[in-house]
Design a protein around this motif. Structure first.
Motif, PDB file in Angstrom:
ATOM      1  N   LEU A 113       0.716  -1.340   0.021  1.00 14.79           N
ATOM      2  CA  LEU A 113      -0.101   0.005  -0.121  1.00 14.79           C
ATOM      3  C   LEU A 113       0.952   1.203   0.024  1.00 14.79           C
ATOM      4  CD1 LEU A 113      -2.770  -1.124   2.631  1.00 14.79           C
ATOM      5  CD2 LEU A 113      -3.199  -0.892   0.260  1.00 14.79           C
ATOM      6  N   ARG A 117       1.108   4.023  -3.145  1.00 18.37           N
ATOM      7  CA  ARG A 117       0.876   5.485  -2.765  1.00 18.37           C
ATOM      8  C   ARG A 117       1.972   6.206  -3.009  1.00 18.37           C
ATOM      9  NH1 ARG A 117      -3.963   6.861  -1.198  1.00 18.37           N
ATOM     10  NH2 ARG A 117      -5.428   5.406  -0.597  1.00 18.37           N
ATOM     11  N   ILE A 419      -7.050   3.201  -3.714  1.00 21.08           N
ATOM     12  CA  ILE A 419      -6.253   1.602  -4.031  1.00 21.08           C
ATOM     13  C   ILE A 419      -7.443   0.740  -4.489  1.00 21.08           C
ATOM     14  CG2 ILE A 419      -5.288  -0.376  -3.185  1.00 21.08           C
ATOM     15  CD1 ILE A 419      -3.354   2.126  -2.957  1.00 21.08           C
ATOM     16  N   GLU A 424      -7.925  -1.598   1.216  1.00 20.14           N
ATOM     17  CA  GLU A 424      -6.947  -0.818   2.268  1.00 20.14           C
ATOM     18  C   GLU A 424      -7.199  -0.926   3.612  1.00 20.14           C
ATOM     19  OE1 GLU A 424      -6.236   3.188   1.027  1.00 20.14           O
ATOM     20  OE2 GLU A 424      -4.041   2.814   1.851  1.00 20.14           O
TER      21      GLU A 424
END
Ligand SMILES: [Zn+2]
Length: 453
Positions: A113, A117, A419, A424
């Motif tokens: 993640l 990001r 996402i 997430e």
């Protein structure tokens, strides 16, 4: 095959051989590949293509993080403000040796993640204990990962479950390779991993290199990381780590050497001669390791790349922060603000990264025929505008929050900051619960930072 047409971008930073930047340019993706870049002929765009208006934005190749410990992500914060031995013996070894397979899976998801990001599409993991769990997570995340097992066959004070023979370590890695290499549409590759020379016998080092050669894959190792390491190798072998590795015959183009802080100039030349790839991790370096001779390495033609290291070492698994630190750290210790220019740092984080991960020509630049690994940057924020020098701003002013969308292998992993491949919220919740449980199981106690009421 489905198409994605990203049109009218303010800057398409192609990172091609000439580092061409197309202003007002477009990128056409078809399936998992880039079909056209720059001035795209509208006739190539099929009806039904997804059209993204990228006005005012940048398109860049996805960033490559060449050293990130996905299995240490749940240990973020366990290593702050302590010396190296406390870090290793009282925090990290107890933490890592208490990690279960499913913890490693969640830890990798959490890392993923943070990578997505911050615009990363490809990374190399130097070695957790559970390649199958990491491979499962990488497959779900949609990223590209080079996964290795952290192998150790000697050294004092190792946790009991990590005391393995050379053969056990090699057999396990070969088995992982056979099962998981080239899975997830080729996004998952299995490498061989060596922890450090403190924990690796000559036999393990040489056999790992031989297997990496046999299977045409990479070898990932922490090399000349701390000053103590050189004192240790000098006492044991009479030379520094790199000279010893050279004597063992393991320097070569498929060796990814990480940190590489304590090298003599002659050892830098050995790297150049054997085309060894380097992963520079500036945050970890500033904390405890020291300053690698990166400007010299680049001048000698060595393929130097950027990595974040693990969360208990440098806390931010964010390549954009690391690009900025790379630009600062060498200017500072050399008292020369002209070294490590922005374009050079972008090259390290894209093209050089792909080359170091043995994927040259596959991704790392936006050119027709390459895999569609790309990111969209929205510079419209108080911290990134104005754009007097659009290339420099990518290194000196951008934050992960400017990464708007991330695509890997032609598939959106994040779009407009959402996402899309994994859940997430669920991962964040589970990560905190598991991290607490591992800390308790490992008996790690942190000193109180504040009076507890
Ligand atoms: Zn590391």
């Amino acid at each position: 095959m489905g198409q994605v047409f990203i049109k009218n971008a303010a800057f398409v930073v192609s990172m091609d051989a000439e580092n061409t930047v197309f202003t007002g340019g477009s990128v056409l993706v078809e399936g998992d590949k880039i079909k056209a870049v720059g001035k795209v002929d509208p006739k190539l765009v099929k009806p039904g293509a997804e059209v993204i208006n990228a006005r005012g934005k940048y398109v860049l190749p996805g960033l490559v993080n060449t050293h990130v410990h996905t299995s240490q992500q749940l240990g973020r914060g366990l290593g702050d403000d302590v010396n190296l031995l406390t870090w290793l013996h009282e925090r990290i070894w107890p933490y890592e040796s208490n990690l279960t397979k499913s913890d490693s899976y969640v830890s990798t998801l959490l890392t993923g993640l943070e990578l997505i990001r911050s615009g990363v599409t490809s990374f190399a993991e130097p070695g957790g204990q559970y390649v199958p769990a990491m491979a499962k997570a990488v497959k779900e995340l949609g990223l590209r990962g080079k996964l290795a097992k952290s192998s150790m066959d000697e050294g004092e004070g190792l946790p009991a479950k990590w005391q393995k023979t050379t053969k056990q370590e090699l057999d396990e890695q070969e088995e992982d390779f056979k099962k998981y290499n080239n899975t997830a549409n080729g996004r998952v590759k299995v490498w061989f991993g060596l922890r450090t020379i403190f924990n690796n016998s000559d036999k393990l080092i040489q056999k790992s290199k031989a297997l990496a050669d046999k299977y045409k894959t990479g070898l990932h190792m922490h090399v000349a990381e701390v000053k103590d390491e050189i004192e240790y190798t000098k006492a044991r072998y009479g030379v520094g780590t790199v000279t010893h590795l050279n004597d063992l015959g393991v320097l070569g183009p498929n060796l990814l050497a990480v940190h590489t802080v304590w090298l003599t100039n002659a050892e830098v030349d050995m790297f150049a001669q054997h085309d060894v790839k380097v992963s520079h991790n500036p945050a970890a370096a500033m904390r405890v390791l020291g300053f690698a001779k990166v400007p010299r390495m680049l001048k000698k033609g060595i393929c130097v790349t950027i990595g974040t290291d693990g969360a208990p070492s440098s806390n931010h698994m964010d390549m954009i922060d690391e690009m900025w630190l790379t630009s600062l750290i060498h200017k500072g210790w050399r008292l020369d603000p002209t070294v490590m220019k922005a374009q050079e740092i972008l090259t390290m984080a894209t093209k050089n990264g792909a080359r170091a991960l043995l994927d040259e020509g596959l991704y790392g630049s936006l050119t027709p025929g390459m895999k569609a690994d790309l990111i969209l940057i929205n510079p419209k924020s108080a911290s990134m505008l104005p754009l007097h020098d659009p290339i420099a701003n990518l290194v000196t002013a951008m934050h992960a929050s400017n990464v708007e969308s991330t695509m890997c292998d032609g598939k959106w992993l994040m779009k407009n900051r959402k996402i899309l491949t994994v859940n997430e919220a669920d991962i964040l919740l589970e990560a905190q619960e598991r991290a607490d449980a591992i800390r308790r199981r490992a008996g790690i106690e942190l000193p109180a930072r504040f009076p507890v009421q």
